[in-house]
Design a protein around this motif. Structure first.
Motif, PDB file in Angstrom:
ATOM      1  N   LEU A  69       0.814  -1.217   0.000  1.00 29.24           N
ATOM      2  CA  LEU A  69       0.000   0.000   0.000  1.00 29.24           C
ATOM      3  C   LEU A  69       0.847   1.268   0.000  1.00 29.24           C
ATOM      4  O   LEU A  69       0.408   2.310  -0.489  1.00 29.24           O
ATOM      5  CB  LEU A  69      -0.939  -0.009   1.218  1.00 29.24           C
ATOM      6  N   GLN A  70       2.056   1.176   0.553  1.00 24.17           N
ATOM      7  CA  GLN A  70       2.907   2.369   0.624  1.00 24.17           C
ATOM      8  C   GLN A  70       3.473   2.718  -0.751  1.00 24.17           C
ATOM      9  O   GLN A  70       3.731   1.839  -1.578  1.00 24.17           O
ATOM     10  CB  GLN A  70       4.070   2.125   1.610  1.00 24.17           C
ATOM     11  N   PRO A 122       8.349  -1.203  -5.884  1.00 21.01           N
ATOM     12  CA  PRO A 122       7.714  -0.789  -4.629  1.00 21.01           C
ATOM     13  C   PRO A 122       8.140  -1.698  -3.481  1.00 21.01           C
ATOM     14  O   PRO A 122       8.285  -2.910  -3.650  1.00 21.01           O
ATOM     15  CB  PRO A 122       6.226  -0.950  -4.933  1.00 21.01           C
ATOM     16  N   VAL A 123       8.354  -1.106  -2.316  1.00 20.02           N
ATOM     17  CA  VAL A 123       8.690  -1.854  -1.110  1.00 20.02           C
ATOM     18  C   VAL A 123       7.761  -1.401   0.014  1.00 20.02           C
ATOM     19  O   VAL A 123       7.044  -0.412  -0.113  1.00 20.02           O
ATOM     20  CB  VAL A 123      10.171  -1.665  -0.709  1.00 20.02           C
ATOM     21  N   ARG A 124       7.810  -2.107   1.130  1.00 17.48           N
ATOM     22  CA  ARG A 124       6.819  -1.871   2.189  1.00 17.48           C
ATOM     23  C   ARG A 124       7.268  -0.864   3.240  1.00 17.48           C
ATOM     24  O   ARG A 124       6.457  -0.431   4.053  1.00 17.48           O
ATOM     25  CB  ARG A 124       6.475  -3.196   2.870  1.00 17.48           C
ATOM     26  N   SER A 125       8.545  -0.495   3.273  1.00 17.55           N
ATOM     27  CA  SER A 125       8.999   0.425   4.316  1.00 17.55           C
ATOM     28  C   SER A 125      10.245   1.172   3.846  1.00 17.55           C
ATOM     29  O   SER A 125      10.916   0.764   2.888  1.00 17.55           O
ATOM     30  CB  SER A 125       9.327  -0.337   5.602  1.00 17.55           C
ATOM     31  N   LYS A 126      10.554   2.255   4.556  1.00 15.79           N
ATOM     32  CA  LYS A 126      11.761   3.024   4.244  1.00 15.79           C
ATOM     33  C   LYS A 126      13.014   2.204   4.502  1.00 15.79           C
ATOM     34  O   LYS A 126      14.004   2.322   3.771  1.00 15.79           O
ATOM     35  CB  LYS A 126      11.780   4.304   5.082  1.00 15.79           C
ATOM     36  N   SER A 127      12.985   1.378   5.540  1.00 18.26           N
ATOM     37  CA  SER A 127      14.151   0.538   5.842  1.00 18.26           C
ATOM     38  C   SER A 127      14.394  -0.480   4.734  1.00 18.26           C
ATOM     39  O   SER A 127      15.543  -0.747   4.365  1.00 18.26           O
ATOM     40  CB  SER A 127      13.962  -0.179   7.178  1.00 18.26           C
TER      41      SER A 127
END
Length: 264
Positions: free
Chosen positions: A145-146, A155-160
């Protein structure tokens, strides 16, 4: 089967360990007492005798048990030293035979000759291409979703996870995001990354645990780590991970050390 460079590294480590053992044994033998030990069993008792060249055997009383122990250690060290030196000689000879890999032989051929030959071991580029075909990544059915994208544009799920993906990308580590991995027990998992060490041809599952100050999350992370281990994935051997909390963010220097140690 160990890949060429892996086997060379194993041989180098084995030779280093054998040389250190050889050094220790020689030091102990230098200070060992003269003579050899003979044990004589009488009923329930053991008698110790020392033999010295040109002299009769001498009985060692209980007060001289330390001398008996030193002579026994000397005999043991001498036998082990002979085995260690034989293995050292053989190991060094094997290492000499492994100075050129089969892949290197193909790479050293002129292009015109390469075109006529099918290599036994795929060249690095071909191997990486085949690895990507077998491991397409982005197979986790759970939607992302991010709106966070790696430098490679995925696309990835988090900044980390973006930081990690970009570190792998900049260090030219072949990676796929959220691949499908079948475990020994028949279940499917979708780790954060699957990474390839091109030099050793070894793949590593990589998980990032990003909320370790949450008791519920840390419990699930512990369970996931144990699950990987139960299925043959141990840290440093097919499995790598990093962690962070709200007060201790992802340490990129630590990740770079992981990259150097396991992936380059």
């Amino acid at each position: 089967m160990l890949e060429h460079n892996q086997f060379k590294e194993y041989l180098v480590r084995e030779i280093d360990e054998l040389q250190e053992t050889q050094k220790q044994l020689k030091a102990r033998l230098t200070g060992a007492p003269e003579g050899t030990l003979n044990l004589l069993q009488k009923n329930q008792n053991v008698q110790y005798y020392i033999y010295r060249e040109g002299r009769k055997r001498q009985y060692l009383s209980k007060k001289k048990k330390d001398l008996a122990a030193a002579l026994a250690q000397k005999a043991y060290d001498s036998k082990v030293l002979s085995i260690v030196e034989a293995r050292l000689k053989y190991g060094k000879r094997m290492l000499d035979e492994y100075h050129v890999s089969i892949d290197d032989m193909y790479q050293a051929m002129p292009a015109a000759r390469q075109a006529l030959v099918s290599p036994c071991i795929p060249a690095e580029e071909a191997y990486v291409r085949e690895w990507y075909e077998k491991n397409p990544g982005r197979e986790n059915p759970y939607p992302i979703l991010q709106k966070i994208f790696s430098e490679r544009g995925e696309p990835v799920r988090s900044k980390s996870e973006k930081i990690l993906a970009d570190l792998f990308y900049r260090n030219q580590i072949p990676y796929v995001y959220e691949p499908k991995v079948w475990m020994q027990d028949g279940r499917i998992v979708y780790p954060d990354f699957l990474l390839l060490n091109v030099r050793t041809r070894k793949a590593y599952v990589y998980e990032h645990f990003g909320m370790m100050d949450s008791p519920e999350y840390s419990q699930k992370a512990s369970e996931k780590i144990n699950y990987y281990m139960e299925n043959g994935y141990h840290y440093g051997d097919r499995f790598l991970f990093s962690m962070e909390t709200s007060k201790t963010p992802l340490n990129t220097k630590t990740v770079e050390k992981i990259i150097v140690k396991f992936l380059i």
